[in-house]
Design a protein around this motif. Structure first.
Motif, PDB file in Angstrom:
ATOM      1  N   ASP A 280       0.823  -1.205   0.000  1.00  0.00           N
ATOM      2  CA  ASP A 280       0.000   0.000   0.000  1.00  0.00           C
ATOM      3  C   ASP A 280       0.863   1.264   0.000  1.00  0.00           C
ATOM      4  OD1 ASP A 280      -2.266  -1.588  -0.042  1.00  0.00           O
ATOM      5  OD2 ASP A 280      -2.677  -1.370   2.113  1.00  0.00           O
ATOM      6  N   ALA A 281       1.966   1.232   0.745  1.00  0.00           N
ATOM      7  CA  ALA A 281       2.879   2.385   0.770  1.00  0.00           C
ATOM      8  C   ALA A 281       3.539   2.585  -0.591  1.00  0.00           C
ATOM      9  CB  ALA A 281       3.937   2.196   1.858  1.00  0.00           C
ATOM     10  N   MET A 282       3.886   1.489  -1.252  1.00  0.00           N
ATOM     11  CA  MET A 282       4.476   1.596  -2.592  1.00  0.00           C
ATOM     12  C   MET A 282       3.499   2.253  -3.549  1.00  0.00           C
ATOM     13  SD  MET A 282       6.419  -2.119  -2.785  1.00  0.00           S
ATOM     14  CE  MET A 282       6.251  -2.210  -4.536  1.00  0.00           C
ATOM     15  N   ALA A 283       2.222   1.895  -3.438  1.00  0.00           N
ATOM     16  CA  ALA A 283       1.203   2.459  -4.326  1.00  0.00           C
ATOM     17  C   ALA A 283       1.120   3.975  -4.168  1.00  0.00           C
ATOM     18  CB  ALA A 283      -0.151   1.816  -4.050  1.00  0.00           C
TER      19      ALA A 283
ATOM     20  N   ASN B   2       2.014   9.384 -11.502  1.00  0.00           N
ATOM     21  CA  ASN B   2       1.162   9.131 -12.660  1.00  0.00           C
ATOM     22  C   ASN B   2       1.951   9.111 -13.964  1.00  0.00           C
ATOM     23  OD1 ASN B   2      -1.201   8.839 -11.225  1.00  0.00           O
ATOM     24  ND2 ASN B   2      -1.601  11.037 -11.207  1.00  0.00           N
ATOM     25  N   ASP B   3       3.248   8.983 -13.890  1.00  0.00           N
ATOM     26  CA  ASP B   3       4.102   8.897 -15.067  1.00  0.00           C
ATOM     27  C   ASP B   3       3.724   7.640 -15.862  1.00  0.00           C
ATOM     28  OD1 ASP B   3       6.132   8.616 -16.907  1.00  0.00           O
ATOM     29  OD2 ASP B   3       7.721   9.156 -15.504  1.00  0.00           O
ATOM     30  N   SER B   4       3.475   7.794 -17.146  1.00  0.00           N
ATOM     31  CA  SER B   4       3.041   6.660 -17.966  1.00  0.00           C
ATOM     32  C   SER B   4       4.110   5.574 -18.055  1.00  0.00           C
ATOM     33  CB  SER B   4       2.636   7.133 -19.367  1.00  0.00           C
ATOM     34  OG  SER B   4       3.745   7.714 -20.012  1.00  0.00           O
ATOM     35  N   ASP B   5       5.350   5.926 -17.806  1.00  0.00           N
ATOM     36  CA  ASP B   5       6.419   4.926 -17.819  1.00  0.00           C
ATOM     37  C   ASP B   5       6.263   3.932 -16.667  1.00  0.00           C
ATOM     38  OD1 ASP B   5       7.557   6.080 -20.035  1.00  0.00           O
ATOM     39  OD2 ASP B   5       9.025   7.242 -18.893  1.00  0.00           O
ATOM     40  N   LEU B   6       5.454   4.281 -15.685  1.00  0.00           N
ATOM     41  CA  LEU B   6       5.289   3.427 -14.505  1.00  0.00           C
ATOM     42  C   LEU B   6       3.965   2.662 -14.502  1.00  0.00           C
ATOM     43  CD1 LEU B   6       6.668   5.892 -11.816  1.00  0.00           C
ATOM     44  CD2 LEU B   6       7.871   4.010 -12.926  1.00  0.00           C
ATOM     45  N   ASP B   7       3.270   2.647 -15.633  1.00  0.00           N
ATOM     46  CA  ASP B   7       1.977   1.966 -15.703  1.00  0.00           C
ATOM     47  C   ASP B   7       2.101   0.478 -15.338  1.00  0.00           C
ATOM     48  OD1 ASP B   7       0.658   4.259 -16.365  1.00  0.00           O
ATOM     49  OD2 ASP B   7       0.498   3.792 -18.508  1.00  0.00           O
ATOM     50  N   GLU B   8       3.138  -0.154 -15.838  1.00  0.00           N
ATOM     51  CA  GLU B   8       3.334  -1.589 -15.562  1.00  0.00           C
ATOM     52  C   GLU B   8       3.598  -1.817 -14.077  1.00  0.00           C
ATOM     53  OE1 GLU B   8       6.505  -4.973 -16.817  1.00  0.00           O
ATOM     54  OE2 GLU B   8       5.755  -3.698 -18.449  1.00  0.00           O
ATOM     55  N   LEU B   9       4.416  -0.980 -13.478  1.00  0.00           N
ATOM     56  CA  LEU B   9       4.700  -1.084 -12.042  1.00  0.00           C
ATOM     57  C   LEU B   9       3.428  -0.848 -11.234  1.00  0.00           C
ATOM     58  CD1 LEU B   9       6.628  -1.380  -9.651  1.00  0.00           C
ATOM     59  CD2 LEU B   9       7.140   1.065  -9.881  1.00  0.00           C
TER      60      LEU B   9
ATOM     61  N   ILE C 260       1.668  -3.448  -8.608  1.00  0.00           N
ATOM     62  CA  ILE C 260       1.383  -3.081  -7.217  1.00  0.00           C
ATOM     63  C   ILE C 260      -0.094  -3.319  -6.911  1.00  0.00           C
ATOM     64  CG2 ILE C 260       1.217  -1.131  -5.623  1.00  0.00           C
ATOM     65  CD1 ILE C 260       3.832  -0.081  -6.905  1.00  0.00           C
ATOM     66  N   GLU C 261      -0.962  -2.969  -7.854  1.00  0.00           N
ATOM     67  CA  GLU C 261      -2.402  -3.177  -7.640  1.00  0.00           C
ATOM     68  C   GLU C 261      -2.726  -4.661  -7.485  1.00  0.00           C
ATOM     69  OE1 GLU C 261      -6.535  -2.468 -10.049  1.00  0.00           O
ATOM     70  OE2 GLU C 261      -4.969  -0.957 -10.256  1.00  0.00           O
ATOM     71  N   VAL C 262      -2.157  -5.489  -8.342  1.00  0.00           N
ATOM     72  CA  VAL C 262      -2.373  -6.936  -8.241  1.00  0.00           C
ATOM     73  C   VAL C 262      -1.801  -7.457  -6.924  1.00  0.00           C
ATOM     74  CG1 VAL C 262      -1.709  -9.175  -9.218  1.00  0.00           C
ATOM     75  CG2 VAL C 262      -2.490  -7.342 -10.722  1.00  0.00           C
TER      76      VAL C 262
ATOM     77  N   TYR D 127      -3.925  -9.277  -3.995  1.00  0.00           N
ATOM     78  CA  TYR D 127      -3.504 -10.617  -3.587  1.00  0.00           C
ATOM     79  C   TYR D 127      -3.139 -10.644  -2.102  1.00  0.00           C
ATOM     80  CZ  TYR D 127      -1.174 -15.119  -3.722  1.00  0.00           C
ATOM     81  OH  TYR D 127      -0.814 -16.416  -3.483  1.00  0.00           O
ATOM     82  N   GLY D 128      -2.458  -9.615  -1.645  1.00  0.00           N
ATOM     83  CA  GLY D 128      -2.070  -9.549  -0.239  1.00  0.00           C
ATOM     84  C   GLY D 128      -3.272  -9.498   0.685  1.00  0.00           C
ATOM     85  N   HIS D 129      -4.256  -8.703   0.329  1.00  0.00           N
ATOM     86  CA  HIS D 129      -5.453  -8.604   1.166  1.00  0.00           C
ATOM     87  C   HIS D 129      -6.263  -9.892   1.116  1.00  0.00           C
ATOM     88  CE1 HIS D 129      -4.818  -4.516   2.449  1.00  0.00           C
ATOM     89  NE2 HIS D 129      -4.502  -4.201   1.201  1.00  0.00           N
ATOM     90  N   ALA D 130      -6.334 -10.542  -0.049  1.00  0.00           N
ATOM     91  CA  ALA D 130      -7.030 -11.826  -0.153  1.00  0.00           C
ATOM     92  C   ALA D 130      -6.292 -12.892   0.660  1.00  0.00           C
ATOM     93  CB  ALA D 130      -7.146 -12.255  -1.618  1.00  0.00           C
ATOM     94  N   THR D 131      -4.967 -12.856   0.647  1.00  0.00           N
ATOM     95  CA  THR D 131      -4.171 -13.789   1.438  1.00  0.00           C
ATOM     96  C   THR D 131      -4.420 -13.571   2.920  1.00  0.00           C
ATOM     97  OG1 THR D 131      -2.472 -13.888  -0.277  1.00  0.00           O
ATOM     98  CG2 THR D 131      -1.816 -14.556   1.941  1.00  0.00           C
ATOM     99  N   SER D 132      -4.494 -12.328   3.335  1.00  0.00           N
ATOM    100  CA  SER D 132      -4.772 -12.019   4.732  1.00  0.00           C
ATOM    101  C   SER D 132      -6.125 -12.580   5.152  1.00  0.00           C
ATOM    102  CB  SER D 132      -4.733 -10.507   4.952  1.00  0.00           C
ATOM    103  OG  SER D 132      -4.977 -10.205   6.311  1.00  0.00           O
ATOM    104  N   ASN D 133      -7.134 -12.418   4.314  1.00  0.00           N
ATOM    105  CA  ASN D 133      -8.454 -12.953   4.624  1.00  0.00           C
ATOM    106  C   ASN D 133      -8.441 -14.477   4.690  1.00  0.00           C
ATOM    107  OD1 ASN D 133      -9.567 -10.390   4.746  1.00  0.00           O
ATOM    108  ND2 ASN D 133     -10.231 -10.414   2.624  1.00  0.00           N
ATOM    109  N   SER D 134      -7.771 -15.116   3.735  1.00  0.00           N
ATOM    110  CA  SER D 134      -7.675 -16.582   3.736  1.00  0.00           C
ATOM    111  C   SER D 134      -6.947 -17.073   4.980  1.00  0.00           C
ATOM    112  CB  SER D 134      -6.930 -17.087   2.495  1.00  0.00           C
ATOM    113  OG  SER D 134      -7.671 -16.831   1.344  1.00  0.00           O
TER     114      SER D 134
END
Length: 123
Positions: A64-67, A72-79, A83-85, A89-96
């Motif tokens: 979350d801190a990384m996000a 908003n630089d377009s060069d960082l869209d992949e990053l 981070i969003e994925v 995944y991290g929050h779903a793992t926490s719930n599981s």
């Protein structure tokens, strides 16, 4: 000759058997380490449940801190997408894991390895 699959009470492949097979070496180590008193197993489960939850919480906070630091630089869209994925995944793992921890602690209680204390005795 194919190995016969152990079935659960519903006739499905037994996931518990799969888990025991997967963690067989670790289970054997735990058996040796806690062979004198099963209360040590229950104690270690409690310690590990809290440790894993703390690690998951720290990892989610890091993602979350990384996000927040990605511009908003377009060069960082992949990053940003990674981070969003990772965050989802991290929050779903926490719930599981929370569900797993609850079931594990319930199994300890039902197995007689833990009971809520009415008062804690120090000494």
């Amino acid at each position: 000759m194919a190995e016969e699959t152990v079935k659960d009470f519903l006739g499905h492949p037994c996931r518990t058997t799969e888990a025991f097979d997967f963690y067989d070496g670790l289970i054997e180590t735990a058996r040796r380490d806690c062979s004198r008193d099963t209360r040590l197993v229950a104690r270690q489960v409690g310690i590990d449940v809290l440790n894993v939850q703390a690690r998951i919480d720290r990892l989610c906070a890091l993602i979350d801190a990384m996000a927040k630091h990605v511009t908003n630089d377009s060069d960082l869209d992949e990053l940003r997408a990674m981070i969003e994925v990772g965050s989802e995944y991290g929050h779903a793992t926490s719930n599981s894991f929370s569900n797993f921890a609850g079931l594990t602690l319930l199994a300890l209680e039902k197995g007689g390895l833990w009971a809520p204390a009415k008062e804690v005795q120090h000494g």
